[in-house]
Design a protein around this motif. Structure first.
Motif, short mmCIF file in Angstrom:
data_model
loop_
_atom_site.label_atom_id
_atom_site.label_comp_id
_atom_site.label_asym_id
_atom_site.label_seq_id
_atom_site.Cartn_x
_atom_site.Cartn_y
_atom_site.Cartn_z
N PHE A 187 0.80 -1.22 0.00
CA PHE A 187 0.00 0.00 0.00
C PHE A 187 0.84 1.27 0.00
O PHE A 187 0.37 2.32 -0.42
CB PHE A 187 -0.95 0.01 1.20
CG PHE A 187 -2.12 -0.91 1.03
CD1 PHE A 187 -3.26 -0.50 0.35
CD2 PHE A 187 -2.08 -2.21 1.51
CE1 PHE A 187 -4.33 -1.35 0.17
CE2 PHE A 187 -3.16 -3.07 1.34
CZ PHE A 187 -4.29 -2.64 0.66
N ALA A 225 5.40 0.66 -2.69
CA ALA A 225 5.24 0.31 -4.10
C ALA A 225 3.93 0.86 -4.66
O ALA A 225 3.89 1.31 -5.80
CB ALA A 225 5.28 -1.21 -4.26
N GLY A 226 2.87 0.83 -3.88
CA GLY A 226 1.57 1.28 -4.39
C GLY A 226 0.94 0.26 -5.31
O GLY A 226 0.31 0.61 -6.30
N PHE A 248 -1.65 -1.39 -4.89
CA PHE A 248 -3.12 -1.35 -4.88
C PHE A 248 -3.68 -0.47 -5.99
O PHE A 248 -4.85 -0.60 -6.34
CB PHE A 248 -3.62 -0.86 -3.52
CG PHE A 248 -3.38 0.60 -3.29
CD1 PHE A 248 -2.16 1.05 -2.85
CD2 PHE A 248 -4.38 1.53 -3.54
CE1 PHE A 248 -1.93 2.41 -2.66
CE2 PHE A 248 -4.16 2.88 -3.36
CZ PHE A 248 -2.93 3.33 -2.91
N PHE A 249 -2.88 0.43 -6.56
CA PHE A 249 -3.39 1.27 -7.64
C PHE A 249 -3.93 0.41 -8.78
O PHE A 249 -4.85 0.79 -9.47
CB PHE A 249 -2.30 2.21 -8.17
CG PHE A 249 -2.12 3.45 -7.35
CD1 PHE A 249 -3.03 4.48 -7.43
CD2 PHE A 249 -1.04 3.58 -6.50
CE1 PHE A 249 -2.88 5.64 -6.68
CE2 PHE A 249 -0.87 4.73 -5.73
CZ PHE A 249 -1.79 5.76 -5.82
N CYS A 250 -3.29 -0.75 -9.00
CA CYS A 250 -3.77 -1.64 -10.06
C CYS A 250 -4.46 -2.87 -9.48
O CYS A 250 -5.54 -3.24 -9.91
CB CYS A 250 -2.61 -2.08 -10.95
SG CYS A 250 -1.87 -0.71 -11.85
N ASP A 268 -7.54 -2.66 -3.47
CA ASP A 268 -7.47 -2.72 -2.01
C ASP A 268 -7.80 -4.11 -1.51
O ASP A 268 -7.42 -4.49 -0.42
CB ASP A 268 -8.46 -1.73 -1.39
CG ASP A 268 -8.09 -0.30 -1.71
OD1 ASP A 268 -7.30 -0.10 -2.65
OD2 ASP A 268 -8.58 0.61 -1.04
N ASN A 269 -8.57 -4.86 -2.30
CA ASN A 269 -8.86 -6.23 -1.89
C ASN A 269 -8.06 -7.25 -2.70
O ASN A 269 -8.39 -8.43 -2.72
CB ASN A 269 -10.36 -6.52 -2.03
CG ASN A 269 -10.73 -7.77 -1.28
OD1 ASN A 269 -10.29 -7.97 -0.16
ND2 ASN A 269 -11.48 -8.65 -1.93
N LEU A 328 -8.97 -4.93 -9.18
CA LEU A 328 -9.89 -3.86 -9.56
C LEU A 328 -9.48 -2.54 -8.91
O LEU A 328 -10.31 -1.77 -8.44
CB LEU A 328 -11.33 -4.22 -9.15
CG LEU A 328 -11.98 -5.34 -9.97
CD1 LEU A 328 -13.34 -5.69 -9.39
CD2 LEU A 328 -12.13 -4.93 -11.42
N PRO A 356 -7.87 1.40 -8.67
CA PRO A 356 -8.36 2.59 -9.36
C PRO A 356 -7.76 2.81 -10.76
O PRO A 356 -8.34 3.52 -11.55
CB PRO A 356 -7.99 3.73 -8.42
CG PRO A 356 -7.01 3.18 -7.46
CD PRO A 356 -7.28 1.71 -7.37
#
Lengths: 592, 335
Positions: free
Chosen positions: B238, B241-242, B244-246, B249-250, B254, B256
């Protein structure tokens, strides 16, 4: 006797045929259901009943179970204390909600009041479109959603108590919904512009380009919603074209933001008129993708042939009206240095026309500011302004190990943006795409060493240049500059740019040659100069295809009638043969 | 005789037992959105096919046997539905055409088994062609217009140029290399183990044994060392690296940015991705990203960054621990 039997059979045959046709009709009908377009992509929202609201008393068991859910799913953004400071917070512009103050935007309750349990559960269920809060329906069970809401209410909202008798919570009344109509939209428009002055923030066309210098209660800059992209409106509940969501937001306002409640200023009827007007702002009602809740994407950009050979000069030309602008989704370029996490242009609408000589591409995209390169200008959307007391180090979005072989601590290796840059748009085609054996393509970010790309880039200084590239840092202006800007104008929060190029050019090595009837791979890029976007700091797509549809050959209209006549002739011949056969083999004359 | 009757009865009962709940389930599911439209259509089609069989046997029992000319197309349709819909994964059109060709021959054979059955089959056609009664005339005119019309329409539809997306079959999990070189170290993908699979005793935690930490709270003060690594992996996913952008969050692919990408980001919450892979395979995918994929996996279109440029080797191993913990899946092992 035989005749009667056969007649009976013929009747049955007709009935059987009818049954078969009805059955296949049903099957086709159900096939159609499978492809049906959807505009609402979430479960129904819970609606609390109007009037005084008593929050549920949360059981200790629910709170404990909710804590488990929270620390599995929510903590990563909202933080262990619910202060909106989880690991992801540094990278986000719409920050994860800080629950501590009990300030919630999307509610059914009066301005400044706490939300209802139904509101909080709806938010978990549907997520907050346009932010990174996803829809948890189907991931968390209804019980888990109830439990995690109990935990947040009791443990993470710290400055207020839901069971405090002094907390007044009043649920708004939807009254009687006024169905949309040209008259209602007209009244709503008048309220939008004059009575409620929504226009001051949301802009003349509703693209959210009004007042851009506001901050929310949490100290972060906040921009008015772009009402033409209802699927990005936080309270749209994955049901973007439903005026009820707009009615609710106009009635309650968004706590903690500059969006006020119009509950007392506007009557129920007036609020419905405004909601109908706001929904009418979205010119193209796009079907939604049930997964990501954004407009569904078609990856073939259709270009239509102009038989008169004349390509239009501006976007207002009715020739463009034969096409529905195609939605192209954009993400941030977070892959190669300089990585960029906060792109502001999240889609482009694209149309294309072509003649025997040239192709035109019309790009339309929303940008709240018109930006031209100025080193001294103050950017409205730069990294400094996105900081707040809570997150002074917002430009850690730039922090990375890159270029350092991943050793040592994170550090800022990207140059900080200075001033305002040019807004820009670009489209890229593989060089010599016709020689690559499908599905082979160059790397989608400006190509690779082996396979180069042809890039047409327009910038807000009025130039359109052709580049050759073999990777993100190797853009070179080409010698043959053959891309023309036909039109480029920013109005009310939207750019419209038309680029034109000859289908075939002299330099066959470096410029992509465009041939009708082929799926030519293409990629899109966009830059918002006000947000510090320049060079590799940009928004991008992966591969689409440009399909210039060749005119339909006349044989398509000639051959089928011939087939029809020939088939009929065959049947007639079969009939003749059958009659002849009977004459030759039976002697009891014609059948009845 | 009795034996055959019993068989018919048995078939009818079986068909009813299968068809009625299917139709009811699909009807209920379709109305409430409980099942998706594709499944809905499939179940309805199967239900209708079984319904047609029931109808045929019931009509036969009532003393009105279906003429061969009606039986044949129903049989044909049942075969088509079976090959097209029930057979999963879907078979290519060329194969379908071959199967249906064989079915057509079989049905014709069945209809022409005896002289009587052939007459039963062909007489209505002959009647339609030459008889002069009102019904026969009607059906003749209808056939002479509808049949050529359908064929002409199909010709038109086939000749009309189509501009669809090219069909490009992509291999999602291509074969990994034997070893990779990352951060100046060679990692053997056959034998590499995640150094952060550590139990409470500080020893290597066998795959499967980590299930006791699933759903645990990694954020309290005194957590087991495994959950500590999960938490650090989550910080990478989170924060640093980030991801979760691709990937979302789950971790369901899916995030953003996912709507902008084709192919879409991998869905780790689906049992077909990391649950099918060795941890070392996942390490390769994370470290080398899209550009290191082989040709059949479309390296040019994958937006997966080569994370070795942005993350350390331990950070990559930790984010992998986090992904398995979050989804509750176990990596594949060969032991």
């Amino acid at each position: 006797m035989k005749g009667i039997k056969m007649k009976d059979q013929a009747r049955k045959a007709i009935k059987g045929g009818a049954l078969a046709i009805a059955l296949s009709g049903l099957v086709l009908g159900f096939g159609g259901v499978a492809d049906a377009q959807v505009y609402k992509v979430g479960p129904a929202a819970e609606i609390p009943s109007p009037g005084t609201y008593k929050p549920n008393v949360d059981s200790g068991a629910d709170i404990a179970a909710g804590k488990g859910v929270y620390f599995r799913k929510c903590v990563w953004c909202h933080g262990p204390d619910g202060a909106g400071d989880g690991p992801s917070a540094i990278r986000l512009v719409t920050k994860p909600r800080n629950f501590n103050a009990g300030t919630f935007k999307i509610r059914h309750t009066g301005s400044g009041e706490l939300p209802t349990d139904e509101d909080l559960r709806n938010t978990v269920r549907h997520g907050l479109p346009g932010s990174v809060m996803p829809n948890w329906a189907g991931i968390l069970s209804e019980d888990e959603i109830r439990q995690v809401v109990s935990f947040i209410k009791k443990e993470l909202v710290k400055d207020r108590e839901f069971d405090d008798p002094d907390e007044e919570i009043t649920v708004i009344d939807y009254g009687t919904q006024i169905p949309t109509s040209p008259e209602s939209i007209e009244i709503g428009k008048d309220i939008f512009f004059n009575k409620a002055k929504c226009v001051e923030c949301h802009g003349v066309e509703g693209r959210g380009n009004g007042n851009l210098s506001q901050r929310g209660d949490w100290g972060f800059p906040i921009f008015p919603a772009n009402l033409q992209k209802p699927w990005n409106i936080r309270g749209s509940r994955r049901d973007p074209y439903n005026p009820r969501n707009i009615f609710r937001e106009v009635s309650t306002g968004l706590n903690g933001t500059p969006m006020p409640s119009f509950h007392d200023e506007l009557s129920v009827e007036e609020r419905w008129h405004v909601a109908n007007f706001v929904i009418s702002l979205t010119a193209v009602k796009r079907p939604m993708d049930p997964g990501n809740g954004k407009p569904a994407i078609g990856f073939v950009i259709k270009s239509k042939f102009m038989e008169d050979g004349v390509l239009p000069g501006d976007p207002g030309d009715p020739k463009w009206d034969i096409l529905v602008p195609q939605y192209v989704g954009l993400a941030s370029q977070i892959i190669q240095p300089p990585r960029h996490f906060i792109r502001t242009v999240d889609d482009i609408r694209v149309r294309s026309l072509f003649s025997a000589e040239a192709v035109q591409i019309l790009f339309e995209w929303d940008d709240r500011t018109e930006s031209h390169r100025d080193e001294n200008a103050e950017a409205k959307y730069d990294f400094k302004r996105l900081a707040s007391v809570a997150f002074p180090a917002i430009n850690t979005t730039q922090y990375t190990h890159e270029n350092d072989n991943a050793r040592g601590p994170l550090k800022d290796v990207n140059p900080e943006p200075v001033g305002v840059y040019n807004d820009a748009i670009a489209v890229q085609f593989p060089q010599k795409w016709e020689e690559l054996s499908p599905p082979q393509k160059p790397y989608f970010i400006h190509g690779d060493e082996k396979n180069g790309v042809d890039i047409w880039k327009w910038e807000a200084d009025g130039t359109a240049k052709a580049y050759e590239a073999h990777g993100i840092s190797t853009l070179e202006e080409r010698e043959d500059q053959d891309v023309k800007v036909v039109y480029a104008k920013w109005t009310d929060g939207r750019w419209q740019v038309i680029l034109q190029r000859a289908l075939l050019t002299d330099d066959k090595e470096k410029a992509a040659q465009l041939v009708a009837g082929n799926n030519i791979p293409m990629t899109f890029f966009a830059w918002d100069g006000d947000a510090g976007e320049v060079d590799g700091r940009m928004a991008l797509s992966t591969f689409y295809y440009l399909m210039m549809e060749p005119p339909i050959p006349n044989t398509v209209y000639v051959v089928p009638p011939i087939v029809f006549v020939v088939m009929m002739g065959c049947l007639q011949w079969a009939r003749k043969a059958s009659i002849q056969y009977r004459k030759d083999h039976y002697t009891d004359g014609d059948e009845a | 005789m009795i034996k055959i009757r019993n068989k018919t009865l048995f078939a009818q009962i079986m068909a009813i037992i299968l068809a009625v709940p299917m139709l009811a389930w699909a009807g209920g599911g379709g109305a409430t959105g409980f099942i998706d439209a594709g499944t809905f259509a499939l179940v309805i089609e199967v239900g209708l096919a079984l319904g047609a069989i029931i109808l045929a046997t019931v009509v036969k029992k009532m003393g009105m046997p279906l003429p061969k000319l009606v039986q044949a197309p129903i049989l044909w349709a049942v075969c088509y539905i079976a090959f097209r819909v029930i057979l999963q994964p879907p078979i290519p059109f060329s194969l379908l055409a071959m199967y249906m060709g064989v079915c057509t021959v079989c049905i014709l054979l069945y209809c022409s088994l005896t002289t009587e059955s052939w007459e039963e089959f062909s007489n209505p056609i002959a009647k339609m062609l030459r008889a002069n009664s009102g019904g026969a005339k009607m059906s003749r005119y209808a056939t002479f217009v509808i049949l050529p019309g359908l064929i002409a329409f199909q010709t038109y539809d086939m000749m009309l140029p189509k501009f669809g997306e090219p069909i490009e079959l992509r291999t999602v999990h291509p074969a990994p290399p034997a070893s990779i070189n990352t951060h100046k170290k060679v990692i053997n993908l056959q034998t590499a183990e995640n150094p952060f699979r550590i139990g409470d005793d500080g020893n290597y935690l066998k795959v499967g044994d980590e299930s006791k930490y699933f759903g645990g709270n990694a954020w309290t003060g005194d957590v087991p060392v495994f959950l500590q690594k999960v938490q650090e992996g989550g910080q990478v996913f989170f924060g640093t690296a980030g991801c979760f952008f691709c990937h979302g969050d789950n971790l369901d692919g899916l995030g953003p940015f996912s709507f902008a990408f084709n192919p879409i980001p991998a869905n780790f919450a689906d049992s077909g991705t990391i649950a099918q892979l060795q941890e070392s395979f996942v390490f390769w995918r994370v470290a080398k990203g899209g550009p290191d994929l082989s040709r059949e996996a479309f390296p040019w279109a994958s937006a997966m960054p080569p994370w070795e440029k942005h993350l350390t080797t331990p950070e990559i191993w930790k984010v992998i621990i986090f992904e398995y913990w979050h989804t509750g899946f176990f990596p594949r092992t060969w032991g």
